[in-house]
Design an enzyme around this catalytic site. Sequence first.
Site, short mmCIF file in Angstrom:
data_model
loop_
_atom_site.label_atom_id
_atom_site.label_comp_id
_atom_site.label_asym_id
_atom_site.label_seq_id
_atom_site.Cartn_x
_atom_site.Cartn_y
_atom_site.Cartn_z
N HIS A 221 1.03 -1.00 0.06
CA HIS A 221 0.12 0.14 -0.20
C HIS A 221 0.83 1.48 0.26
CE1 HIS A 221 -3.20 2.39 0.34
NE2 HIS A 221 -4.24 1.66 0.74
N ASP B 39 -12.13 -7.16 -18.54
CA ASP B 39 -12.44 -8.28 -19.18
C ASP B 39 -11.29 -8.69 -19.87
OD1 ASP B 39 -13.12 -10.25 -21.12
OD2 ASP B 39 -14.81 -9.03 -22.07
#
Length: 448
Positions: free
Chosen positions: A161, A392
Amino acid sequence: MAVNVIKISRISPETNSVEPLILPLTFFDLLWIKSSPTKRVTFYRLTESSHDAFYSVILPKLERSLSLTLTHFLPLSGHLKWNPQDPKPHIVVFPQDTVSLTVAESSADFSRISDKGLRPEAELRALVPKLPVSSDSASVLSLQITLFPNQGFCIGSADHHAVMDGQTAAKFHKSWAHICKYGTIQQDFHLPTLLDRSIINVPAGLEPKILELMSYLDKDNARSLRLSPFKEVDDDVVRITLEINQENVHKLKERAKNESTYSADLHLSTFVVTFAFVWTCMVKTRGGEPDRPVRFRYAADFRNRLDPPVPETYFGNCVVSVVLDEYKAKMFLGEDGFVNGVKILSDSVKGCVSRGIESIWEQYEEGKKNFKMGTQVLSVSGSNQFGIYGSDFGWGRPVNTEVMSIYGNNQISMSARRDGTGGVEIGVSLKKCEMDVFISLFTNGLDN
């Protein structure tokens, strides 16, 4: 659930650079230097693909597109380093650096494990790689692709992070998917290629204050990059993804308006009402002493709140952890618990607009220094703005995506619903006995 590792590949960016890339951490990066890795797993169904086709066609395409994507996200192939002579850590990328990609297989039922219903937490955790970290060096990104033969596959990720926030991570995932499917980046996509750290305009005194706080909280390990290990997953811990549709969101907003004496002043966003609703369910699930302390926190994006604003093409963190004041549990245990939560969150979100970053830092520092053992701290990970369900790779949109870094931290995850009709998905991981109580409170609360 057995997961068999087939191979571990090292994927390098396609770059001709011969010079190392060295990036200092900013104030927003340093805020997360001690945070556990952000972990996610995203599931893709394969309707017409054999075992051999996966290894001869699909996997090579995923590996090749990953290499091309890393060219646009160079810091992800590097490491965090904190050399003795440096006052703060840096991201260092050498020309030979790579990202670890584990390829594995599982014989588990893909439909069951990728479902949004109750599943054992331990089974899902096996689908996410570990992020190698030592006292003076930390990997930035690790990936794992797990094949469920003749059913589908999933992509698990673990990222540091301190190098990127959720928005940057979402851009990486979507870029990888688009390159895999089409061979190029979509034309209107804002790649985070801006690495100039001077873009982040915050008061100069804030960075030293973070380093001082790290020393105050853990003097012996203040300069260590080593992270606290994830809690071992108990056998009775389960996970579920619950949906709050657009109609539910509208009802929650109307309920807040009708039950609050401050309705005209409330900031009734989807985030505010859903987080307030879920947090009251969490507090009630735990029950216990009414006077026990409770805290709430969330990450606020400051890209458009700095002067000048941070460009969309900036690579790195630009979120700050907003820690709310301490409250007593009884404030959320009664019938007015939801409305109290909405008022508190509404004031906090509006305050992020009017307050400067120094004020928010001071509240964060106070919360860290005066934290009481036994305090229930509930935070939210993810966002309904990231658009992960649009990723996708060429074989269809994800059937599900889970933030795996919420277990054991009193965290929930939030994302947009897969069907794109509005509302949110809420990910929760609890012991089975607690989960039963939480689901009952959640379901009944939305029905009322």
